[in-house]
Scaffold this motif. Structure first.
Motif, mmCIF file in Angstrom:
data_model
loop_
_atom_site.group_PDB
_atom_site.id
_atom_site.type_symbol
_atom_site.label_atom_id
_atom_site.label_comp_id
_atom_site.label_asym_id
_atom_site.label_seq_id
_atom_site.Cartn_x
_atom_site.Cartn_y
_atom_site.Cartn_z
ATOM 1 N N ASP A 49 0.876 -1.176 0.000
ATOM 2 C CA ASP A 49 0.000 0.000 0.000
ATOM 3 C C ASP A 49 0.909 1.219 0.000
ATOM 4 O O ASP A 49 1.441 1.624 1.033
ATOM 5 C CB ASP A 49 -0.895 -0.005 1.240
ATOM 6 C CG ASP A 49 -1.893 1.147 1.240
ATOM 7 O OD1 ASP A 49 -1.710 2.078 0.428
ATOM 8 O OD2 ASP A 49 -2.829 1.124 2.055
ATOM 9 N N ARG A 50 1.109 1.796 -1.178
ATOM 10 C CA ARG A 50 2.047 2.911 -1.337
ATOM 11 C C ARG A 50 1.499 4.233 -0.832
ATOM 12 O O ARG A 50 2.236 5.226 -0.739
ATOM 13 C CB ARG A 50 2.454 3.031 -2.809
ATOM 14 C CG ARG A 50 3.259 1.826 -3.314
ATOM 15 C CD ARG A 50 3.270 1.782 -4.829
ATOM 16 N NE ARG A 50 4.114 0.720 -5.379
ATOM 17 C CZ ARG A 50 3.771 -0.550 -5.465
ATOM 18 N NH1 ARG A 50 2.595 -0.957 -4.983
ATOM 19 N NH2 ARG A 50 4.589 -1.439 -6.009
ATOM 20 N N SER A 51 0.217 4.267 -0.486
ATOM 21 C CA SER A 51 -0.390 5.509 0.019
ATOM 22 C C SER A 51 -0.040 5.750 1.488
ATOM 23 O O SER A 51 -0.200 6.854 2.007
ATOM 24 C CB SER A 51 -1.910 5.469 -0.145
ATOM 25 O OG SER A 51 -2.485 4.470 0.696
ATOM 26 N N LYS A 52 0.428 4.702 2.155
ATOM 27 C CA LYS A 52 0.760 4.814 3.581
ATOM 28 C C LYS A 52 2.234 5.210 3.744
ATOM 29 O O LYS A 52 3.082 4.876 2.934
ATOM 30 C CB LYS A 52 0.508 3.465 4.280
ATOM 31 C CG LYS A 52 -0.942 2.977 4.146
ATOM 32 C CD LYS A 52 -1.706 3.230 5.392
ATOM 33 C CE LYS A 52 -3.132 2.690 5.267
ATOM 34 N NZ LYS A 52 -3.244 1.297 5.692
ATOM 35 N N LYS A 53 2.531 5.923 4.802
ATOM 36 C CA LYS A 53 3.899 6.299 5.161
ATOM 37 C C LYS A 53 4.157 5.882 6.613
ATOM 38 O O LYS A 53 3.507 6.413 7.516
ATOM 39 C CB LYS A 53 4.118 7.807 4.999
ATOM 40 C CG LYS A 53 3.922 8.326 3.585
ATOM 41 C CD LYS A 53 4.971 7.770 2.635
ATOM 42 C CE LYS A 53 4.746 8.325 1.214
ATOM 43 N NZ LYS A 53 5.702 7.748 0.240
ATOM 44 N N ILE A 55 5.579 2.756 3.976
ATOM 45 C CA ILE A 55 4.877 1.814 3.102
ATOM 46 C C ILE A 55 4.483 0.568 3.892
ATOM 47 O O ILE A 55 5.265 0.041 4.678
ATOM 48 C CB ILE A 55 5.780 1.426 1.916
ATOM 49 C CG1 ILE A 55 5.991 2.647 1.014
ATOM 50 C CG2 ILE A 55 5.174 0.273 1.113
ATOM 51 C CD1 ILE A 55 7.059 2.444 -0.034
ATOM 52 N N THR A 58 -0.092 -4.999 2.047
ATOM 53 C CA THR A 58 -1.523 -5.273 2.004
ATOM 54 C C THR A 58 -1.775 -6.615 2.679
ATOM 55 O O THR A 58 -0.834 -7.325 3.040
ATOM 56 C CB THR A 58 -2.017 -5.326 0.552
ATOM 57 O OG1 THR A 58 -1.339 -6.401 -0.126
ATOM 58 C CG2 THR A 58 -1.748 -4.012 -0.170
#
Length: 313
Positions: A49-53, A55, A58
């Motif tokens: 999930d590249r939207s999270k920081k 990363i 999933t």
């Protein structure tokens, strides 16, 4: 799907950053990202999930990573099988050693090992037990030398030797005139300990707890080295305990202040630790044989009581 792609996935899963993972894999970040994208396209799923920081994996990504670890390890085992078949003992081998073992054990075996196995490139790191466990499980160490038992899943332990605790008693202490002591002779209000994070400290705490003392509030003076603890004891600030091998290099004046424990002597168990799926078992066996050979002549105690390095609350 390739082993290289799976290795890149494992690196990103560990470091949670594509740039850092690429550095650790010695490739450019675009190359690593492209290969992971190709794998995701082939599987028709998102592994990260590249939207999270940072990363995050999933749900399906976590399952893929667990299987990828097995696949990459088993692929590496092929070269290991060939090396063993050829009788070849060589290559890079990473070893972690805890701080209370490193300065005494390493000089005893390193030169012998290098002479006997010149094709092995040992990379030795001084690490705490907690760091060692983490690095073994993440594949950043091939094996380690630490106090056991650790009772960690997926890690094996091969006992190398048992090392007794020895008390360092200043001349003005009440127990100085005794030839042997027990834990009851220790001045628990002023015993000197290594700083938190050292498993030898935990061993002393467990030793005292085994004798029904409530000691949590007694240990106040702490240091990062045995040398400092000895100097503090000489200044009249308390007593301390040392591992047996550390006492061998003391000068004669300090050796006169050592007092062994009565049998069964409290001791720590020192072992080689490695993952159950370790690929380089032939090098581990070679390391065990060399260490056992040099230590056998230095330590010969039979009536001992193993003190756990894991802190008991």
């Amino acid at each position: 799907m390739t082993i290289t792609q799976l290795s890149y996935v494992l690196a990103v899963a560990e470091y949670k950053n594509f740039t850092l993972a690429a550095e650790k894999c010695f490739v450019t970040q675009p190359t690593l990202s492209m290969q992971i994208q190709k794998l995701e396209d082939e599987l028709d799923v998102l592994i990260f999930d590249r939207s999270k920081k940072p990363i995050m994996l999933t749900e399906v990504g976590e399952k893929i990573v667990n299987q990828a670890k097995n696949t990459v390890n088993e692929a590496g085992r092929i070269k290991d099988i060939v090396d063993q078949q050829k009788g070849y003992i060589g290559g890079e081998f990473k070893v972690g050693i805890i701080p209370t073992v490193m300065p005494t054990l390493l000089p005893m075996f390193l030169n012998n090992f290098i002479k006997k196995y010149p094709k092995v490139s040992l990379i030795i790191e001084e690490q705490t037990t907690e760091e060692i466990i983490k690095k073994l499980k993440n594949g950043h160490l091939d094996c380690a030398i630490a106090a056991t038992p650790l009772e960690e899943d997926n890690l094996k332990e091969i006992v190398l030797y048992y090392e007794p605790f020895v008390a360092y008693v200043p001349e003005k202490h009440a127990s100085f005139d005794k030839k042997e002591i027990t834990t009851e002779d220790l001045d628990l209000d002023s015993i000197l300990l290594l700083q938190d994070g050292h498993c030898f400290r935990n061993g002393i705490l467990n030793l005292c707890k085994n004798n029904k003392y409530i000691v949590d509030s007694h240990f106040q003076l702490e240091s990062g080295s045995f040398e400092t603890l000895i100097k503090l004891a000489d200044e009249g600030l308390g007593t301390t305990l040392l591992p047996y091998l550390h006492t061998l290099d003391l000068n004669e004046k300090n050796k006169a202040k050592l007092r062994p424990f009565k049998d069964p002597k409290p001791a720590r168990e020192v072992s080689l630790i490695y993952p159950k799926n370790e690929l380089k078992i032939h090098i581990i066996n070679a390391l065990r044989d060399v260490i056992s050979g040099v230590v056998r002549g230095a330590i010969a105690f039979s009536d001992i009581e193993i003190i756990s390095p894991k802190f008991k609350k």
